[in-house]
Design a protein around this motif. Structure first.
Motif, PDB file in Angstrom:
ATOM      1  N   LEU A  61       9.360 -18.121  -6.899  1.00 28.54           N
ATOM      2  CA  LEU A  61       9.918 -17.368  -5.777  1.00 28.54           C
ATOM      3  C   LEU A  61      10.070 -15.897  -6.141  1.00 28.54           C
ATOM      4  O   LEU A  61       9.750 -15.003  -5.344  1.00 28.54           O
ATOM      5  CB  LEU A  61      11.280 -17.948  -5.372  1.00 28.54           C
ATOM      6  CG  LEU A  61      11.923 -17.348  -4.114  1.00 28.54           C
ATOM      7  CD1 LEU A  61      11.060 -17.648  -2.889  1.00 28.54           C
ATOM      8  CD2 LEU A  61      13.325 -17.921  -3.921  1.00 28.54           C
ATOM      9  N   CYS A  62      10.539 -15.635  -7.367  1.00 27.49           N
ATOM     10  CA  CYS A  62      10.675 -14.245  -7.846  1.00 27.49           C
ATOM     11  C   CYS A  62       9.315 -13.572  -7.956  1.00 27.49           C
ATOM     12  O   CYS A  62       9.150 -12.403  -7.594  1.00 27.49           O
ATOM     13  CB  CYS A  62      11.393 -14.213  -9.192  1.00 27.49           C
ATOM     14  SG  CYS A  62      13.144 -14.625  -9.089  1.00 27.49           S
ATOM     15  N   ILE A  63       8.335 -14.337  -8.477  1.00 31.33           N
ATOM     16  CA  ILE A  63       6.982 -13.777  -8.614  1.00 31.33           C
ATOM     17  C   ILE A  63       6.407 -13.453  -7.241  1.00 31.33           C
ATOM     18  O   ILE A  63       5.806 -12.386  -7.026  1.00 31.33           O
ATOM     19  CB  ILE A  63       6.052 -14.770  -9.352  1.00 31.33           C
ATOM     20  CG1 ILE A  63       6.483 -14.904 -10.816  1.00 31.33           C
ATOM     21  CG2 ILE A  63       4.597 -14.327  -9.254  1.00 31.33           C
ATOM     22  CD1 ILE A  63       6.317 -13.635 -11.631  1.00 31.33           C
ATOM     23  N   PHE A  64       6.619 -14.374  -6.281  1.00 27.97           N
ATOM     24  CA  PHE A  64       6.108 -14.149  -4.927  1.00 27.97           C
ATOM     25  C   PHE A  64       6.787 -12.940  -4.296  1.00 27.97           C
ATOM     26  O   PHE A  64       6.150 -12.118  -3.638  1.00 27.97           O
ATOM     27  CB  PHE A  64       6.357 -15.399  -4.073  1.00 27.97           C
ATOM     28  CG  PHE A  64       5.902 -15.261  -2.651  1.00 27.97           C
ATOM     29  CD1 PHE A  64       4.549 -15.161  -2.345  1.00 27.97           C
ATOM     30  CD2 PHE A  64       6.820 -15.195  -1.610  1.00 27.97           C
ATOM     31  CE1 PHE A  64       4.120 -15.030  -1.028  1.00 27.97           C
ATOM     32  CE2 PHE A  64       6.410 -15.058  -0.299  1.00 27.97           C
ATOM     33  CZ  PHE A  64       5.059 -14.984  -0.012  1.00 27.97           C
ATOM     34  N   ARG A  65       8.109 -12.837  -4.514  1.00 24.76           N
ATOM     35  CA  ARG A  65       8.859 -11.701  -3.970  1.00 24.76           C
ATOM     36  C   ARG A  65       8.345 -10.388  -4.566  1.00 24.76           C
ATOM     37  O   ARG A  65       8.156  -9.395  -3.871  1.00 24.76           O
ATOM     38  CB  ARG A  65      10.339 -11.880  -4.295  1.00 24.76           C
ATOM     39  CG  ARG A  65      11.236 -10.792  -3.756  1.00 24.76           C
ATOM     40  CD  ARG A  65      12.688 -11.175  -4.021  1.00 24.76           C
ATOM     41  NE  ARG A  65      13.578 -10.106  -3.632  1.00 24.76           N
ATOM     42  CZ  ARG A  65      13.892  -9.091  -4.407  1.00 24.76           C
ATOM     43  NH1 ARG A  65      13.371  -9.018  -5.611  1.00 24.76           N
ATOM     44  NH2 ARG A  65      14.714  -8.147  -3.994  1.00 24.76           N
ATOM     45  N   TRP A  66       8.102 -10.380  -5.884  1.00 27.41           N
ATOM     46  CA  TRP A  66       7.556  -9.190  -6.543  1.00 27.41           C
ATOM     47  C   TRP A  66       6.182  -8.862  -5.980  1.00 27.41           C
ATOM     48  O   TRP A  66       5.854  -7.710  -5.735  1.00 27.41           O
ATOM     49  CB  TRP A  66       7.457  -9.416  -8.047  1.00 27.41           C
ATOM     50  CG  TRP A  66       6.774  -8.274  -8.748  1.00 27.41           C
ATOM     51  CD1 TRP A  66       7.346  -7.138  -9.231  1.00 27.41           C
ATOM     52  CD2 TRP A  66       5.370  -8.158  -9.036  1.00 27.41           C
ATOM     53  NE1 TRP A  66       6.393  -6.319  -9.784  1.00 27.41           N
ATOM     54  CE2 TRP A  66       5.178  -6.911  -9.677  1.00 27.41           C
ATOM     55  CE3 TRP A  66       4.265  -8.961  -8.796  1.00 27.41           C
ATOM     56  CZ2 TRP A  66       3.927  -6.485 -10.095  1.00 27.41           C
ATOM     57  CZ3 TRP A  66       3.015  -8.524  -9.217  1.00 27.41           C
ATOM     58  CH2 TRP A  66       2.865  -7.301  -9.858  1.00 27.41           C
ATOM     59  N   PHE A  67       5.368  -9.907  -5.746  1.00 28.60           N
ATOM     60  CA  PHE A  67       4.018  -9.689  -5.228  1.00 28.60           C
ATOM     61  C   PHE A  67       4.061  -9.045  -3.847  1.00 28.60           C
ATOM     62  O   PHE A  67       3.256  -8.180  -3.529  1.00 28.60           O
ATOM     63  CB  PHE A  67       3.261 -11.020  -5.168  1.00 28.60           C
ATOM     64  CG  PHE A  67       1.883 -10.902  -4.561  1.00 28.60           C
ATOM     65  CD1 PHE A  67       0.833 -10.373  -5.289  1.00 28.60           C
ATOM     66  CD2 PHE A  67       1.652 -11.310  -3.252  1.00 28.60           C
ATOM     67  CE1 PHE A  67      -0.431 -10.249  -4.730  1.00 28.60           C
ATOM     68  CE2 PHE A  67       0.392 -11.186  -2.691  1.00 28.60           C
ATOM     69  CZ  PHE A  67      -0.649 -10.667  -3.430  1.00 28.60           C
ATOM     70  N   LEU A  68       5.030  -9.484  -3.022  1.00 27.76           N
ATOM     71  CA  LEU A  68       5.154  -8.895  -1.683  1.00 27.76           C
ATOM     72  C   LEU A  68       5.439  -7.408  -1.777  1.00 27.76           C
ATOM     73  O   LEU A  68       4.889  -6.607  -1.033  1.00 27.76           O
ATOM     74  CB  LEU A  68       6.277  -9.598  -0.907  1.00 27.76           C
ATOM     75  CG  LEU A  68       5.957 -10.983  -0.360  1.00 27.76           C
ATOM     76  CD1 LEU A  68       7.183 -11.564   0.336  1.00 27.76           C
ATOM     77  CD2 LEU A  68       4.774 -10.941   0.599  1.00 27.76           C
ATOM     78  N   PHE A  69       6.333  -7.038  -2.690  1.00 34.47           N
ATOM     79  CA  PHE A  69       6.637  -5.624  -2.876  1.00 34.47           C
ATOM     80  C   PHE A  69       5.419  -4.882  -3.396  1.00 34.47           C
ATOM     81  O   PHE A  69       5.031  -3.834  -2.912  1.00 34.47           O
ATOM     82  CB  PHE A  69       7.795  -5.441  -3.863  1.00 34.47           C
ATOM     83  CG  PHE A  69       9.151  -5.639  -3.250  1.00 34.47           C
ATOM     84  CD1 PHE A  69       9.512  -4.949  -2.102  1.00 34.47           C
ATOM     85  CD2 PHE A  69      10.065  -6.514  -3.813  1.00 34.47           C
ATOM     86  CE1 PHE A  69      10.763  -5.118  -1.528  1.00 34.47           C
ATOM     87  CE2 PHE A  69      11.312  -6.690  -3.244  1.00 34.47           C
ATOM     88  CZ  PHE A  69      11.665  -5.997  -2.103  1.00 34.47           C
ATOM     89  N   ALA A  70       4.794  -5.452  -4.445  1.00 37.03           N
ATOM     90  CA  ALA A  70       3.681  -4.769  -5.094  1.00 37.03           C
ATOM     91  C   ALA A  70       2.500  -4.596  -4.152  1.00 37.03           C
ATOM     92  O   ALA A  70       1.834  -3.576  -4.172  1.00 37.03           O
ATOM     93  CB  ALA A  70       3.252  -5.546  -6.345  1.00 37.03           C
ATOM     94  N   SER A  71       2.251  -5.615  -3.315  1.00 34.56           N
ATOM     95  CA  SER A  71       1.077  -5.564  -2.454  1.00 34.56           C
ATOM     96  C   SER A  71       1.254  -4.599  -1.293  1.00 34.56           C
ATOM     97  O   SER A  71       0.320  -4.318  -0.571  1.00 34.56           O
ATOM     98  CB  SER A  71       0.761  -6.962  -1.927  1.00 34.56           C
ATOM     99  OG  SER A  71       1.823  -7.439  -1.136  1.00 34.56           O
ATOM    100  N   ALA A  72       2.500  -4.101  -1.105  1.00 33.52           N
ATOM    101  CA  ALA A  72       2.749  -3.170  -0.005  1.00 33.52           C
ATOM    102  C   ALA A  72       2.143  -1.803  -0.289  1.00 33.52           C
ATOM    103  O   ALA A  72       1.900  -1.025   0.625  1.00 33.52           O
ATOM    104  CB  ALA A  72       4.248  -3.031   0.243  1.00 33.52           C
ATOM    105  N   ALA A  73       1.909  -1.501  -1.560  1.00 33.61           N
ATOM    106  CA  ALA A  73       1.359  -0.204  -1.941  1.00 33.61           C
ATOM    107  C   ALA A  73      -0.162  -0.241  -1.921  1.00 33.61           C
ATOM    108  O   ALA A  73      -0.782  -1.232  -2.304  1.00 33.61           O
ATOM    109  CB  ALA A  73       1.856   0.181  -3.324  1.00 33.61           C
ATOM    110  N   PHE A  74      -0.775   0.849  -1.473  1.00 35.97           N
ATOM    111  CA  PHE A  74      -2.227   0.923  -1.341  1.00 35.97           C
ATOM    112  C   PHE A  74      -2.698   2.265  -1.887  1.00 35.97           C
ATOM    113  O   PHE A  74      -2.251   3.318  -1.428  1.00 35.97           O
ATOM    114  CB  PHE A  74      -2.625   0.788   0.131  1.00 35.97           C
ATOM    115  CG  PHE A  74      -4.101   0.864   0.379  1.00 35.97           C
ATOM    116  CD1 PHE A  74      -4.911  -0.239   0.171  1.00 35.97           C
ATOM    117  CD2 PHE A  74      -4.683   2.052   0.824  1.00 35.97           C
ATOM    118  CE1 PHE A  74      -6.283  -0.179   0.420  1.00 35.97           C
ATOM    119  CE2 PHE A  74      -6.049   2.120   1.068  1.00 35.97           C
ATOM    120  CZ  PHE A  74      -6.853   0.999   0.860  1.00 35.97           C
ATOM    121  N   LYS A  75      -3.565   2.237  -2.881  1.00 37.86           N
ATOM    122  CA  LYS A  75      -4.068   3.473  -3.472  1.00 37.86           C
ATOM    123  C   LYS A  75      -5.204   4.040  -2.629  1.00 37.86           C
ATOM    124  O   LYS A  75      -6.180   3.346  -2.324  1.00 37.86           O
ATOM    125  CB  LYS A  75      -4.551   3.242  -4.901  1.00 37.86           C
ATOM    126  CG  LYS A  75      -4.965   4.532  -5.607  1.00 37.86           C
ATOM    127  CD  LYS A  75      -5.336   4.289  -7.059  1.00 37.86           C
ATOM    128  CE  LYS A  75      -5.729   5.605  -7.725  1.00 37.86           C
ATOM    129  NZ  LYS A  75      -6.109   5.422  -9.158  1.00 37.86           N
TER     130      LYS A  75
END
Length: 426
Positions: free
Chosen positions: A20-34
């Protein structure tokens, strides 16, 4: 008694929480777009600066998501200050600050011929010496949106609250910037909200214990340009300023003084005063920006969510916005007397929020003068005038600049910011 199958084994529960923590982190991380390339940017190859865009949800009930542009410092991103830039209005997109004022992009003001407007690299961007987050806020501004109509009902207080939630979540996802000196900045109407954001950040810092959920902000101060405060002096200064600049006649100035004595110039009560003030009230890059930002290929390059904003506008009239903070001065006093820094600057040709009014409210704080009124220089030329006060407050004018000073005097404003952020006198 419930059957044993209904009870989860502790190790399974721990594993579930881990994922759940990993998924939550992934949601945050995937929000950024280079963003490596931008349509219309004339320089060959990839952008010569690091640009990231993304959304962060700041209200789960109404699905409010704020869009941002993040640009790394070209000097030393790991140590240089982190600047959160709020644009005024309220309702003007942060892209104004990015492409008209302190960011590394600039439109070429050439006649529109039907093709996509062109941009070039701006050599006087403040990301020469700082990391900058340009935030489309409050909700409804730029590419920021809500999934529910009530989410658009915002104001000074909710703007501040959303900005802090945004910053907290952004720093959780960008923990490499947690230790960087943090400054909140903005101009025009945002100058009223910036001190409130800083005030609330400082109060929040006192209560935060959990680093993951509540990172401790390394807040150092704030920067406000041609700022609104909520005080009447911002607006009442327009008439004497216009007279001093030779914009209005002696007769009109004398008539206003006679008929409006003691009046609020924003909401005059006496008809003779109101009629005279009505007489008193009576660019191309903005047009290019509108065409560029509404292009499908541009929005794809920026990773804008389709269908969330029908039409991008540089400045939008936010019908439901509540000006629920009467004045920012008490927050500015609390912040600066607590040891934090402040830079207040004004283009001296701004009639919307004239520098004479800003200078007056700065003096009303009754801080002692530490460096008396004098000129400051760039390239051997007078760039404006400045005065420093106790409690780490600096006031500066920018000679020949209008309402958003860096838009008119980019080189001078970068020099001003560079000196101040480096703890030097202007």
């Amino acid at each position: 008694m419930l059957p044993a199958a209904n009870y989860a084994h502790p190790s399974i529960m721990l594993l579930f929480l881990f994922f759940l923590c990993i998924f939550r982190w992934f949601l945050f991380a995937s929000a950024a777009f280079k963003v490596t390339h931008l349509p219309g940017f004339l320089q060959q190859g990839a952008l010569p600066f690091h640009l990231e865009t993304g959304y962060i949800e700041v209200d789960e009930v109404y699905g409010v998501e704020l869009f941002y542009y993040f640009i790394e410092s070209e000097r030393n991103p790991s140590e240089d200050p982190l600047l959160l830039w709020l644009t005024g209005g309220p309702g003007c997109s942060a892209f104004s600050g990015l492409s008209l004022e302190i960011g590394p992009l600039k439109f070429i003001s050439e006649r529109y011929n039907g093709s996509l407007p062109n941009l070039v690299y701006h050599p006087y961007s403040w990301n020469k010496i700082s990391n900058i987050i340009f935030l489309d806020s409050p909700v409804g501004t730029g590419f920021s949106f809500s999934n529910h109509p009530q989410g658009y009902e915002t104001g000074d207080k909710s703007w501040s609250k959303h900005a802090i939630i945004f910053l907290r979540k952004w720093l959780i996802d960008h923990q490499q910037f947690l230790s960087n000196p943090l400054y909140i900045a903005g101009d025009s109407y945002a100058g009223k909200v910036v001190p409130l954001v800083v005030h609330n950040l400082l109060n929040g810092n006192k209560k935060q214990n959990d680093l993951e959920e509540h990172p401790k902000f390394n807040i150092q101060g704030y920067v406000i340009g041609n700022p609104s405060t909520g005080e009447l002096i911002d607006y009442n200064a327009r008439v004497p300023f216009a007279f001093g600049m030779g914009i209005i006649s002696d007769e009109l100035y004398q008539g206003i003084n006679k008929n409006c004595e003691g009046e609020d110039y924003v909401n005059p009560k006496r008809p003779p005063c109101a009629s005279l003030l009505q007489i008193f009230e009576d660019t191309y890059a903005y047009y290019l920006m509108y065409i560029w930002a509404n292009s499908n290929i541009v929005q794809e390059a920026l990773n804008v969510k389709k269908g969330t904003v029908k039409e991008w506008q540089r400045c939008l009239d936010l019908n439901y916005y509540k000006k629920d903070i009467s004045s920012s001065l008490k927050y500015q006093v609390n912040i600066t007397t607590s040891g934090y820094r402040a830079l207040v600057y004004s283009g001296d040709h701004d009639m919307l929020v004239p520098f004479v009014g800003t200078k007056e409210w700065v003096k009303s704080l009754k801080f002692s003068v530490t460096d008396r009124w004098r000129s400051w220089h760039v390239g051997g030329q007078v760039a404006g005038y400045t005065e420093s006060y106790s409690n780490n407050l600096t006031f500066a004018t920018v000679k020949g600049a209008g309402h958003t000073a860096p838009e008119y005097k980019a080189k001078e404003c970068l020099a001003m910011f560079r000196r101040w952020i480096s703890h030097r006198l202007l």
